[in-house]
Motif scaffolding. Structure first.
Motif, mmCIF file in Angstrom:
data_model
loop_
_atom_site.group_PDB
_atom_site.id
_atom_site.type_symbol
_atom_site.label_atom_id
_atom_site.label_comp_id
_atom_site.label_asym_id
_atom_site.label_seq_id
_atom_site.Cartn_x
_atom_site.Cartn_y
_atom_site.Cartn_z
ATOM 1 N N LEU A 55 0.834 -1.209 0.000
ATOM 2 C CA LEU A 55 0.000 0.000 0.000
ATOM 3 C C LEU A 55 0.863 1.252 0.000
ATOM 4 O O LEU A 55 0.552 2.232 0.669
ATOM 5 N N HIS A 56 1.965 1.214 -0.719
ATOM 6 C CA HIS A 56 2.898 2.324 -0.875
ATOM 7 C C HIS A 56 3.635 2.648 0.405
ATOM 8 O O HIS A 56 4.783 2.302 0.576
ATOM 9 N N CYS A 57 2.988 3.297 1.340
ATOM 10 C CA CYS A 57 3.644 3.640 2.589
ATOM 11 C C CYS A 57 3.164 2.764 3.748
ATOM 12 O O CYS A 57 3.542 2.990 4.892
ATOM 13 N N PHE A 58 2.318 1.784 3.444
ATOM 14 C CA PHE A 58 1.844 0.837 4.448
ATOM 15 C C PHE A 58 2.031 -0.592 3.938
ATOM 16 O O PHE A 58 2.159 -0.825 2.732
ATOM 17 N N ASN A 59 2.028 -1.535 4.869
ATOM 18 C CA ASN A 59 2.014 -2.954 4.544
ATOM 19 C C ASN A 59 0.688 -3.551 4.994
ATOM 20 O O ASN A 59 0.195 -3.238 6.077
ATOM 21 N N PHE A 60 0.128 -4.415 4.157
ATOM 22 C CA PHE A 60 -1.090 -5.118 4.537
ATOM 23 C C PHE A 60 -0.914 -6.592 4.204
ATOM 24 O O PHE A 60 -0.469 -6.951 3.112
ATOM 25 N N GLY A 61 -1.261 -7.450 5.157
ATOM 26 C CA GLY A 61 -1.120 -8.877 4.928
ATOM 27 C C GLY A 61 -2.194 -9.656 5.642
ATOM 28 O O GLY A 61 -2.786 -9.200 6.626
ATOM 29 N N VAL A 62 -2.456 -10.863 5.136
ATOM 30 C CA VAL A 62 -3.407 -11.768 5.766
ATOM 31 C C VAL A 62 -2.787 -13.161 5.746
ATOM 32 O O VAL A 62 -2.127 -13.547 4.782
ATOM 33 N N SER A 63 -2.949 -13.899 6.835
ATOM 34 C CA SER A 63 -2.419 -15.252 6.924
ATOM 35 C C SER A 63 -3.517 -16.200 7.392
ATOM 36 O O SER A 63 -4.321 -15.857 8.267
#
Length: 680
Positions: free
Chosen positions: A632-640
Motif C-alpha cells: 500500500l505504498h507507505c503501508f504494509n497489509f497482509g493476511v495469513s
C-alpha cells in the motif's frame, strides 16, 4: 593581504565540453573544494561565483546547486537553484540557502528532505549548530508522494542529523482528514525503528471466534528492548505476555519470554516462561543457558501456529559452560527434558535429567607422522518413568567413555591413497539396567582400512573395511561366547562418486556384513543408497535419494526434493517421501510464492500425507499455511491463514513501512538481525 586570503588556491581544468574548476579554500581547520562548469574569482571583493552543475565539498557535507556564491572575507555561502545538501545519511532539498560557514548558522527556504525512513517538507529551516536545524511549518511522513497518503503537520520542530526529528503540536492526517493530535512526536532516525512501535493483528479462530493480537514494543537503549503482548482470544479469554531482550554483540545475549492465558472454556490457567542467556566470559570460555516452564505440554498448540518450535509437546532446559581453544574443546552441561501427560498429571517415559555431562575432545595432532585424537565423555543420567520388563522405574546410571584413535595417509600413486586407522574405546556403566546394578567396564578394539581410487577425472571409488570387537565385562579378552562372538562390526563398505559436471553429482553407497549373529532378522547386505543432486542454475535445485534392499531385493524408501526460483521473487518447492513400511502412504511438502504484480504477493505451504485406499485417495495430517501481502505504498497489509488438523486461524496485519535496507554481510547474515534463539 591576510593569511586567510593567502591560503586560497584556484585550479582550472579545461575539458572538451565543460570547464571544471577546483578551488581549495582553507578556513582554519577545514578545506572547501568546488567543481563547476564556470567559476570566477573577484579578487578585490574576495568573492567566488560558481554556476552550472556546482558541487561543493566541505566538512563531510556535499552541496549541489545551479549557482553558488562564496564570500571569503565574511565566510558567507549563498546558493540557489535546485539546491541539494547531503550530510551523512540525510539529504535536504531547497530553493535557496544563506549560510554562515564560521558560525555554522543559516537559513533555507521551501525545503524538502529525507532522513532514514522519513520524508519531510518545511517552509523554512534554520541551522543553529553543526547538526541541528529548527524547522517551521513542517509536514512529516514516511510517504514520498507530493501529496502523502498520511502525514503529521506541525508549526515547528527540530531536526538533528542522523539522530531524530521532533515536531510539536502536530495534527495527524489520513487522506487529508485530521484523526489525531500529538502535543509532541519524535521519530528516531538512528535505526530502523523508533523507541516505541506497535503491531495490531486482528483475526478469527474456529475455537475462540473473533480475536486480536497486539504487540507494543519499546526500545530502552540500543541493547535493551521489550515487547508487551496483549491478546484477545475470543471466547477462550485473554492473553498477556512480556518479552525482554538484551543484546551486546559477541558478548552477551539474553532474553526472557513469558505468556499466559485464562482459559474460560475449561476454567484453567495456561502459561509459559522461557528465559535464555549467552555470555562470552573471555577468549576461551562461554556460558549458555535456556529454561522452559510450561503449565502443560499442549499449551502452545493453539496460540502460535506460525512457529513450529513453540508447538512441540516437550520442555527442554539446559545450562552449559564451553571452553574452546585451537587444540581442544571442553563442554560442561546439565539438561532437563520432560514430556508431560495431562491425563495422568505426570511426566512420561522418555523424560530425563542429566547432571552433569562432560565432553572433552582433543583435536587431531601429529605424532610420529600420524594423526591422533582423544575424546572423553561422562554422563550422570536419570530416566523418569523408564519402561523395563513391563515395569516403570526412575532409573539413574553413570556412563563414561574414553576413545583414542590414530591414523595416517599413504599416497601410493596419483590416483590411489590408503588410510589405516586404529582405535580403542572404553565404556563404563555403573548399572546395566534398573534391576542390575553391577559395574560394567567394556573395551572395544576397532580399526579400518580405507582405499580411495580416482578411476577417471569424473569418478572416484572409496572402499573401506571396518571392524570392531567387544571384550567381556571387566575383562580385556574378546567376548567370543556371546551371540555375535564379540564382533559389533565386520563389514566392507563401497562408495561411488560420479561428477558428470559441476552441476550434476551421483553417489552410490552400499556394504556387506561378514558377521553371522544368531538373530533372525540379520541381513548380509547393507541397503544400496543412490543420491543424485542436479543444480543446472542458481534457480533450480533437484535432489533424489533412493534406498534399495539388496537381500531380499526390494524397494525401500524414496525421497525427492526440488526448488525452483528464488524466495524473494518466485519460488516453487516440492518434496515427497515414500517408505516401504507404509506402502499405501506418501508424505508431501509443497510450497509456492510469487509476486502477482508489483503490489501483490502470495505464499502457500502444505504438509500432508496421501493415503491410497480402495475407495480412492485420502489426505491425512492436514497442515496448510497461506499468506497474502498487499503493498500500500507507505503501508504494509497482509493476511495469513493456517490450518493444523481441526484447528484453524486467520489473522490480518496492517503496519507502516520503514523503507530501511539492511546490510548483508559476506556470511549471509544481516547487520540489524539480532534474532539468535530458535523460538523467536
Amino acid at each position: 593581504m591576510s593569511i586567510f586570503q593567502k591560503n586560497i588556491i584556484i585550479r582550472l581544468l579545461i575539458s572538451f565540453v565543460f570547464i571544471f574548476v577546483l578551488t581549495s579554500v582553507l578556513f582554519a581547520d577545514y578545506e572547501v573544494d568546488i567543481n563547476a562548469d564556470s567559476l570566477t574569482y573577484k579578487q578585490d571583493e574576495e568573492i567566488i561565483n560558481a554556476s552550472g552543475n556546482v558541487k561543493l565539498q566541505w566538512l563531510d557535507k556535499i552541496i549541489k546547486a545551479d549557482n553558488i556564491e562564496m564570500k571569503i572575507k565574511d565566510q558567507q555561502l549563498n546558493a540557489d537553484g535546485n539546491v541539494e545538501i547531503s550530510e551523512s545519511k540525510s539529504t535536504i532539498f531547497s530553493d535557496k540557502i544563506q549560510y554562515d560557514m564560521q558560525k555554522e548558522h543559516g537559513d533555507m527556504c521551501d525545503t524538502a528532505g529525507v532522513a532514514s525512513s522519513m520524508f519531510f517538507t518545511a517552509q523554512k529551516m534554520t541551522k543553529v549548530s553543526s547538526d541541528t536545524y529548527k524547522i517551521q511549518n513542517v509536514i512529516l511522513s514516511n510517504c514520498d508522494l507530493d501529496k502523502p497518503h498520511h502525514y503529521a503537520k506541525a508549526k515547528e520542530g527540530i531536526f538533528v542529523t542522523d539522530k531524530k526529528i521532533t515536531v510539536y503540536k502536530a495534527v495527524y492526517y489520513v487522506g487529508g482528514i485530521p484523526v489525531f493530535y500529538f502535543p509532541k512526536y519524535t521519530r528516531n532516525l538512528a535505526g530502523s525503528d523508533s523507541k516505541f512501535s506497535y503491531e495490531i493483528t486482528p483475526g478469527y479462530t474456529n475455537d475462540g471466534g473473533v480475536s486480536a493480537k497486539a504487540k507494543l514494543k519499546y526500545k530502552f537503549t540500543d541493547k535493551l528492548s521489550s515487547a508487551l503482548l496483549l491478546d484477545y482470544l475470543g471466547t477462550i479469554g485473554e492473553g498477556i505476555g512480556l518479552e525482554t531482550s538484551y543484546y551486546d554483540k559477541d558478548n552477551i545475549k539474553a532474553t526472557i519470554f513469558t505468556y499466559g492465558t485464562e482459559n474460560k472454556k475449561n476454567e484453567s490457567q495456561q502459561w509459559v516462561i522461557r528465559p535464555s542467556y549467552y555470555q562470552k566470559i573471555n577468549d576461551l570460555w562461554t556460558v549458555q543457558s535456556h529454561a522452559e516452564f510450561v503449565s502443560d505440554s499442549y499449551f502452545n498448540n493453539r496460540y502460535n501456529l506460525d512457529d513450529w518450535d513453540r508447538v512441540l509437546n516437550k520442555r527442554k532446559s539446559y545450562v552449559s559452560f564451553t571452553r574452546q581453544s585451537s587444540k581442544s574443546n571442553l563442554r560442561l552441561m546439565s539438561e532437563l527434558y520432560q514430556i508431560y501427560n495431562p491425563l495422568t498429571d505426570k511426566i512420561q517415559n522418555g523424560s530425563y535429567l542429566i547432571l552433569p555431562q562432560v565432553y572433552y575432545n582433543m583435536y587431531p595432532a601429529k605424532t610420529f607422522g600420524a594423526y591422533s585424537s582423544f575424546t572423553f565423555t561422562f554422563e550422570n543420567k536419570t530416566d523418569y518413568e523408564l519402561l523395563f520388563s513391563s515395569k516403570t522405574y526412575d532409573y539413574n546410571r553413570i556412563k563414561a567413555t574414553a576413545d583414542y584413535t590414530i591414523t595416517k595417509d599413504y599416497k601410493l600413486s596419483k590416483r590411489m591413497t590408503l588410510k589405516p586407522t586404529l582405535g580403542i574405546k572404553e565404556t563404563f556403566y555403573d548399572s546395566v539396567n534398573p534391576e542390575n546394578d553391577d559395574k560394567n567396564l567394556t573395551t572395544r578394539y576397532y580399526g579400518s582400512l580405507n582405499a580411495r581410487y580416482r578411476l577417471t577425472w569424473w569418478m572416484d571409488w572409496n572402499l573401506s573395511y571396518e571392524t570392531m570387537f567387544r571384550t567381556m565385562m571387566n575383562n580385556l579378552a574378546i567376548d567370543y561366547d556371546s551371540s555375535d562372538r564379540g564382533a559389533e562390526k565386520n563389514a566392507l563398505f563401497f562408495n561411488n562418486y560420479i561428477y558428470t559436471s559441476s552441476n550434476f553429482i551421483i553417489r552410490n553407497t552400499t556394504g556387506y556384513d561378514f558377521r553371522e549373529p544368531a538373530v533372525d532378522d540379520h541381513t548380509d547386505w547393507y541397503p544400496l543408497i543412490t543420491e543424485m543432486t542436479y543444480v543446472p542454475t542458481s534457480k533450480i535445485t533437484l535432489y533424489l535419494r533412493q534406498t534399495q534392499d539388496l537381500h531380499p531385493f526390494k524397494f525401500n524408501t524414496l525421497q525427492f526434493d526440488s526448488m525452483f526460483g528464488k524466495l524473494e521473487r518466485f519460488y516453487f518447492k516440492l518434496s515427497a517421501f515414500y517408505y516401504n513400511s507404509r506402502p499405501e502412504e506418501l508424505d508431501i511438502v509443497s510450497g509456492v510464492g510469487l509476486w502477482l504484480n508489483a503490489k501483490w504477493r502470495f505464499d502457500y505451504l502444505m504438509r500432508t500425507t496421501l493415503n491410497y485406499v480402495n475407495t480412492g485417495v485420502k489426505w491425512l495430517g492436514k497442515d496448510h499455511e497461506f499468506k497474502l501481502y498487499r503493498d500500500l505504498h507507505c503501508f504494509n497489509f497482509g493476511v495469513s491463514f493456517r490450518l493444523r488438523e481441526n484447528y484453524y486461524e486467520t489473522y490480518f496485519k496492517f503496519d507502516m513501512k520503514t523503507n530501511v535496507p539492511t546490510l548483508t554481510k559476506k556470511n549471509g547474515t544481516k547487520e540489524i538481525d539480532r534474532e539468535f534463539y530458535p523460538w523467536r
